[in-house]
Design a protein around this motif. Structure first.
Motif, PDB file in Angstrom:
ATOM      1  N   VAL A   3       0.863  -1.168   0.000  1.00 43.80           N
ATOM      2  CA  VAL A   3       0.000   0.000   0.000  1.00 43.80           C
ATOM      3  C   VAL A   3       0.911   1.233   0.000  1.00 43.80           C
ATOM      4  CG1 VAL A   3      -0.188   0.057   2.527  1.00 43.80           C
ATOM      5  CG2 VAL A   3      -1.969   1.091   1.145  1.00 43.80           C
ATOM      6  N   LYS A   4       0.468   2.288  -0.656  1.00 40.89           N
ATOM      7  CA  LYS A   4       1.244   3.522  -0.692  1.00 40.89           C
ATOM      8  C   LYS A   4       0.969   4.324   0.578  1.00 40.89           C
ATOM      9  CE  LYS A   4       3.129   6.642  -3.939  1.00 40.89           C
ATOM     10  NZ  LYS A   4       4.384   6.022  -4.254  1.00 40.89           N
ATOM     11  N   VAL A   5       2.013   4.549   1.358  1.00 39.16           N
ATOM     12  CA  VAL A   5       1.923   5.360   2.571  1.00 39.16           C
ATOM     13  C   VAL A   5       2.863   6.537   2.352  1.00 39.16           C
ATOM     14  CG1 VAL A   5       2.204   5.434   5.075  1.00 39.16           C
ATOM     15  CG2 VAL A   5       1.472   3.304   3.980  1.00 39.16           C
ATOM     16  N   GLY A   6       2.285   7.713   2.153  1.00 41.93           N
ATOM     17  CA  GLY A   6       3.101   8.861   1.791  1.00 41.93           C
ATOM     18  C   GLY A   6       3.740   8.601   0.434  1.00 41.93           C
ATOM     19  N   ASN A   7       5.080   8.649   0.386  1.00 41.35           N
ATOM     20  CA  ASN A   7       5.806   8.433  -0.870  1.00 41.35           C
ATOM     21  C   ASN A   7       6.338   7.019  -1.041  1.00 41.35           C
ATOM     22  OD1 ASN A   7       5.521  11.150  -1.536  1.00 41.35           O
ATOM     23  ND2 ASN A   7       7.404  11.714  -0.487  1.00 41.35           N
ATOM     24  N   LEU A   8       6.107   6.147  -0.067  1.00 37.15           N
ATOM     25  CA  LEU A   8       6.696   4.806  -0.121  1.00 37.15           C
ATOM     26  C   LEU A   8       5.622   3.723  -0.216  1.00 37.15           C
ATOM     27  CD1 LEU A   8       9.469   5.059   2.641  1.00 37.15           C
ATOM     28  CD2 LEU A   8       9.652   5.560   0.199  1.00 37.15           C
ATOM     29  N   SER A  40      13.110  11.636   0.130  1.00 37.16           N
ATOM     30  CA  SER A  40      13.407  12.845   0.919  1.00 37.16           C
ATOM     31  C   SER A  40      14.874  12.973   1.312  1.00 37.16           C
ATOM     32  CB  SER A  40      12.554  12.867   2.190  1.00 37.16           C
ATOM     33  OG  SER A  40      11.204  13.055   1.875  1.00 37.16           O
ATOM     34  N   TRP A  41      15.718  12.082   0.823  1.00 33.29           N
ATOM     35  CA  TRP A  41      17.117  12.073   1.232  1.00 33.29           C
ATOM     36  C   TRP A  41      17.809  13.420   1.001  1.00 33.29           C
ATOM     37  CZ3 TRP A  41      20.722  10.590   4.178  1.00 33.29           C
ATOM     38  CH2 TRP A  41      22.064  10.782   3.845  1.00 33.29           C
ATOM     39  N   TRP A  51      16.813  21.797  10.482  1.00 31.31           N
ATOM     40  CA  TRP A  51      15.479  21.203  10.373  1.00 31.31           C
ATOM     41  C   TRP A  51      14.908  20.891  11.747  1.00 31.31           C
ATOM     42  CZ3 TRP A  51      14.573  15.475   8.799  1.00 31.31           C
ATOM     43  CH2 TRP A  51      13.206  15.229   8.609  1.00 31.31           C
ATOM     44  N   ARG A  52      13.743  21.430  11.984  1.00 36.73           N
ATOM     45  CA  ARG A  52      12.981  21.143  13.203  1.00 36.73           C
ATOM     46  C   ARG A  52      11.687  20.482  12.748  1.00 36.73           C
ATOM     47  NH1 ARG A  52      13.651  23.941  17.832  1.00 36.73           N
ATOM     48  NH2 ARG A  52      11.412  24.321  17.977  1.00 36.73           N
ATOM     49  N   PRO A  53      11.687  19.151  12.641  1.00 33.70           N
ATOM     50  CA  PRO A  53      10.535  18.477  12.041  1.00 33.70           C
ATOM     51  C   PRO A  53       9.248  18.670  12.833  1.00 33.70           C
ATOM     52  CG  PRO A  53      12.064  16.871  12.953  1.00 33.70           C
ATOM     53  CD  PRO A  53      12.698  18.210  13.095  1.00 33.70           C
ATOM     54  N   ASP A 144       9.177  10.499   4.459  1.00 36.67           N
ATOM     55  CA  ASP A 144       8.486  10.023   3.260  1.00 36.67           C
ATOM     56  C   ASP A 144       7.172   9.320   3.554  1.00 36.67           C
ATOM     57  OD1 ASP A 144      10.139  11.038   1.268  1.00 36.67           O
ATOM     58  OD2 ASP A 144      11.543   9.376   1.463  1.00 36.67           O
ATOM     59  N   ILE A 145       7.051   8.690   4.706  1.00 36.51           N
ATOM     60  CA  ILE A 145       5.774   8.031   5.022  1.00 36.51           C
ATOM     61  C   ILE A 145       4.797   8.979   5.715  1.00 36.51           C
ATOM     62  CG2 ILE A 145       6.705   5.694   5.054  1.00 36.51           C
ATOM     63  CD1 ILE A 145       6.741   5.803   8.082  1.00 36.51           C
ATOM     64  N   GLY A 146       5.247  10.201   5.999  1.00 39.68           N
ATOM     65  CA  GLY A 146       4.346  11.213   6.547  1.00 39.68           C
ATOM     66  C   GLY A 146       4.287  11.258   8.061  1.00 39.68           C
ATOM     67  N   MET A 147       5.216  10.618   8.740  1.00 36.83           N
ATOM     68  CA  MET A 147       5.212  10.663  10.205  1.00 36.83           C
ATOM     69  C   MET A 147       5.756  12.001  10.703  1.00 36.83           C
ATOM     70  SD  MET A 147       4.094   8.569  12.404  1.00 36.83           S
ATOM     71  CE  MET A 147       4.069   8.357  14.157  1.00 36.83           C
ATOM     72  N   ILE A 148       6.721  12.541   9.986  1.00 45.04           N
ATOM     73  CA  ILE A 148       7.269  13.863  10.302  1.00 45.04           C
ATOM     74  C   ILE A 148       7.312  14.670   9.006  1.00 45.04           C
ATOM     75  CG2 ILE A 148       8.633  13.161  12.311  1.00 45.04           C
ATOM     76  CD1 ILE A 148      11.084  12.982  10.496  1.00 45.04           C
ATOM     77  N   SER A 149       7.406  15.980   9.133  1.00 42.96           N
ATOM     78  CA  SER A 149       7.560  16.806   7.929  1.00 42.96           C
ATOM     79  C   SER A 149       8.559  17.904   8.190  1.00 42.96           C
ATOM     80  CB  SER A 149       6.223  17.411   7.511  1.00 42.96           C
ATOM     81  OG  SER A 149       5.787  18.348   8.451  1.00 42.96           O
TER      82      SER A 149
END
Length: 149
Positions: A3-8, A40-41, A51-53, A144-149
């Motif tokens: 399943v696609k979760v965010g970008n992965l 997102s590398w 970066w302060r996610p 990439d999976i959307g847990m942090i941005s």
């Protein structure tokens, strides 16, 4: 099934009911398991010192353990190292609201120090660099999976 979760694309490995809601459990690859570099590398690599996610996911407490959930649909199945990194990010940026000078690099450095304490030895500069890269890849995966941005 993937399943696609965010970008992965992640593998669904089961389902679980937490607090009366059913979630799909997805297996998140570790830095060792991920082939190449996550999408997102480049962002993570160039932003480590400023970066302060923002912590976008949520943590559900079950039996005094925090369970990571993303998109209010998926429970993340993480290896221990990535889980500890995620918990540190959660407490640093979501719960404690740190001063402006604290960034994601601070969290990575703390994780490396914790690792050294577990081993009860100091790592060489090369070993620390390799760990820093590993944690950076794991941050990119979490982004990439959307847990942090």
């Amino acid at each position: 099934m993937k399943v696609k979760v965010g970008n992965l694309d992640l593998e669904i490995v089961g389902e679980i009911e937490l607090n009366g809601k059913t979630y799909k459990i997805v297996e998140v690859p570790s830095a060792d398991e991920y082939k190449g570099f996550p999408p997102s590398w480049e962002f993570v690599k160039s932003s480590m010192l400023n970066w302060r996610p923002y912590f976008k996911g949520k943590m559900i407490e079950v039996d005094e353990k925090l369970i990571p959930v993303v998109n209010d649909e998926y429970v993340l199945y993480l290896d221990e190292e990535t889980y500890e990194l995620l918990i540190d990010l959660y407490y640093t940026f979501k719960v404690n609201k740190p001063p402006i000078e604290v960034n994601v690099s601070t969290v990575v450095t703390r994780q490396i120090e914790n690792y050294e304490a577990k081993l009860n030895k100091n790592l060489t500069p090369e070993e620390k660099t390799n760990l820093y890269l590993r944690y950076s890849i794991e941050l990119a995966i979490l982004k990439d999976i959307g847990m942090i941005s």
